[in-house]
Design an enzyme around this catalytic site. Structure first.
Site, mmCIF file in Angstrom:
data_model
loop_
_atom_site.group_PDB
_atom_site.id
_atom_site.type_symbol
_atom_site.label_atom_id
_atom_site.label_comp_id
_atom_site.label_asym_id
_atom_site.label_seq_id
_atom_site.Cartn_x
_atom_site.Cartn_y
_atom_site.Cartn_z
ATOM 1 N N ASN A 1 -6.684 -0.235 6.445
ATOM 2 C CA ASN A 1 -7.420 -1.285 5.729
ATOM 3 C C ASN A 1 -8.654 -1.655 6.561
ATOM 4 O OD1 ASN A 1 -8.344 -3.902 5.019
ATOM 5 N ND2 ASN A 1 -6.447 -4.287 3.908
ATOM 6 N N HIS B 1 -11.840 -5.771 7.432
ATOM 7 C CA HIS B 1 -12.377 -6.636 8.481
ATOM 8 C C HIS B 1 -13.624 -6.066 9.156
ATOM 9 C CE1 HIS B 1 -9.539 -9.590 7.611
ATOM 10 N NE2 HIS B 1 -8.491 -8.904 8.039
ATOM 11 N N HIS C 1 -10.191 -4.262 -0.191
ATOM 12 C CA HIS C 1 -9.861 -5.365 -1.100
ATOM 13 C C HIS C 1 -11.163 -6.088 -1.429
ATOM 14 C CE1 HIS C 1 -7.179 -9.238 -1.632
ATOM 15 N NE2 HIS C 1 -7.829 -8.926 -2.729
ATOM 16 N N ARG D 1 -12.339 -9.093 -2.898
ATOM 17 C CA ARG D 1 -11.735 -10.362 -3.318
ATOM 18 C C ARG D 1 -12.644 -11.069 -4.319
ATOM 19 N NH1 ARG D 1 -7.671 -12.194 0.711
ATOM 20 N NH2 ARG D 1 -7.700 -14.041 -0.589
ATOM 21 N N ARG E 1 -15.491 -12.289 0.082
ATOM 22 C CA ARG E 1 -15.683 -12.750 1.464
ATOM 23 C C ARG E 1 -15.844 -11.607 2.450
ATOM 24 N NH1 ARG E 1 -9.766 -15.237 2.667
ATOM 25 N NH2 ARG E 1 -10.319 -16.323 0.776
ATOM 26 N N GLU F 1 -7.125 -2.662 -3.335
ATOM 27 C CA GLU F 1 -6.314 -3.882 -3.427
ATOM 28 C C GLU F 1 -7.033 -4.861 -4.331
ATOM 29 O OE1 GLU F 1 -5.164 -6.483 -0.092
ATOM 30 O OE2 GLU F 1 -4.497 -4.602 0.771
ATOM 31 N N THR G 1 -3.988 -12.372 2.488
ATOM 32 C CA THR G 1 -3.011 -12.389 1.411
ATOM 33 C C THR G 1 -1.702 -12.965 1.936
ATOM 34 O OG1 THR G 1 -4.055 -10.387 0.624
ATOM 35 C CG2 THR G 1 -1.952 -10.956 -0.365
ATOM 36 N N GLU H 1 4.670 -2.272 -2.423
ATOM 37 C CA GLU H 1 4.336 -2.433 -1.008
ATOM 38 C C GLU H 1 5.086 -3.670 -0.544
ATOM 39 O OE1 GLU H 1 0.256 -2.041 0.308
ATOM 40 O OE2 GLU H 1 0.612 -3.445 1.948
ATOM 41 N N HIS I 1 1.156 -5.619 6.097
ATOM 42 C CA HIS I 1 0.762 -6.971 6.471
ATOM 43 C C HIS I 1 1.360 -7.380 7.825
ATOM 44 C CE1 HIS I 1 -1.318 -10.681 5.394
ATOM 45 N NE2 HIS I 1 -0.475 -11.212 6.248
#
Ligand code: PXP
Length: 252
Positions: free
Chosen positions: A10, A13, A53, A55, A59, A80, A111, A161, A200
Site C-alpha cells: 500500500n 503514504h 485508496h 479517499r 487526503r 481500496e 481505516t 481481507e 492493517h
C-alpha cells in the site's frame, strides 16, 4: 509445499508525504515524492501487487495518481474504496484487478474497523455486483467476526481481507486471543470458498505471528514499509518484508 504469502504494498503514504507540501499543486513538476515512481520501486523490491485508496476527501492519493499507476506500473492493482457511487464510478473507469471495499469516514485517521457488511447488505451487494460485472474481483475488508464473514459470502464476495488492527494493537495475552479470532475467521472464509487476505497494522516485527493463521493468500501492508523506506529506500524495504513472508507454511 511452501507457498509464500503474496505481498500487496500500500503506497498511499507516499502520496500523504507529497500532499503535506503540495496539496494544492499535486500536478506540479516539483511535487514529490511521486507515487508512480514508488510503484516502480515496489515492483523492483518484489511486490506482488499495489494497493491504493482514493479517499472521499482525497487526503493522499488523487484520481490522477490512480490512473497513472494503472497505466504505468505493470503490477496487479488493488483499488481500496468506500462503498459510494462516486468510488464505484471511478473503479469502473480505472478497471483495477481487484477492489477492496472499506468503511470510510472523514474523521478517521486511517481505516478503523471493518466494513459492516451485515448492516449494509443491499448497498454492499449492489457495489459488489457492479464491480464484478466489469471483471473486477471484489474483496471486503472486515473484522474477524464470523457473522460478517457469513454475510460476505452470502453476497458473493470473491475475497475477504481480515482486519488485523486489533491484533496489531493487542498486548500480552490479548495477542493470542486476537490470533484465535483471525484463525477462526480465516477457516470460515476459506471454507466458504473465498480468498482470504489480511491487512492493517502489520509490521516487520509482528508479521511472523500471523503465520499461525491458515489459508492466507496475501497481506496488504503500507505504513511500516513506507516508514522503513525513509531509511533504506522503498525497493529495499519491500524486499525485506517480502523475505519475511517466505516461511509462511502451506495450509492443508
Ligand atoms: N488494508 C486495508 C483495507 C487498509 O485500509 C489499509 C490502510 O489502512 C491497509 C491494509 C494497510 O494498513 P497499514 O498501512 O497499517 O499497513
Amino acid at each position: 509445499m511452501n507457498m509464500s504469502l503474496l505481498l500487496g504494498v500500500n503506497i498511499d503514504h507516499v502520496a500523504t508525504l507529497r500532499q503535506a507540501r503540495y496539496a494544492r499543486m499535486a500536478n506540479s513538476p516539483n511535487a514529490e515524492p511521486c507515487p508512480v515512481t514508488a510503484g516502480h520501486d515496489a515492483l523492483l523490491g518484489g511486490a506482488d501487487s499495489l494497493t491504493i485508496h482514493v479517499r472521499g476527501d482525497r487526503r493522499h492519493m488523487q484520481d490522477a495518481d490512480a490512473f497513472r499507476i494503472r497505466a504505468e506500473v505493470p503490477l496487479p492493482l488493488n483499488f481500496e474504496m468506500g462503498v459510494t457511487d462516486e468510488m464505484v464510478g471511478i473503479a469502473l473507469r480505472l478497471k483495477p484487478d481487484f477492489a477492496c471495499l472499506v468503511p470510510e469516514s472523514r474523521e478517521e485517521i486511517t481505516t478503523e474497523g471493518g466494513l459492516n457488511v451485515l448492516g449494509s447488505l443491499e448497498k454492499t451487494r449492489s457495489a459488489v455486483v457492479r464491480l464484478q460485472e466489469a471483471g473486477i474481483r471484489v474483496s471486503l475488508f472486515i473484522d474477524p467476526d464470523l457473522r460478517q464473514i457469513d454475510a460476505a459470502a452470502s453476497i458473493g464476495a470473491d475475497m475477504i481481507e481480515l482486519h488485523t488492527g486489533e491484533f496489531a494493537n493487542a498486548l500480552g495475552g490479548q495477542v493470542d486471543e486476537e490470533l484465535a479470532r483471525l484463525v477462526a475467521a480465516a477457516k470460515l472464509g476459506h471454507a466458504a470458498g473465498m480468498q482470504v487476505n489480511a491487512g492493517h497494522g502489520i509490521n516487520y516485527l509482528n508479521v511472523a505471528q500471523l503465520f499461525a493463521v491458515p489459508h492466507l493468500t496475501e497481506l496488504n501492508i503500507g505504513h511500516t514499509i513506507v516508514s522503513r523506506s525513509v531509511r533504506v529506500g522503498l525497493t529495499a524495504a519491500v524486499r525485506e518484508m517480502k523475505a519475511l513472508l517466505d516461511p509462511y507454511p502451506a495450509s492443508a
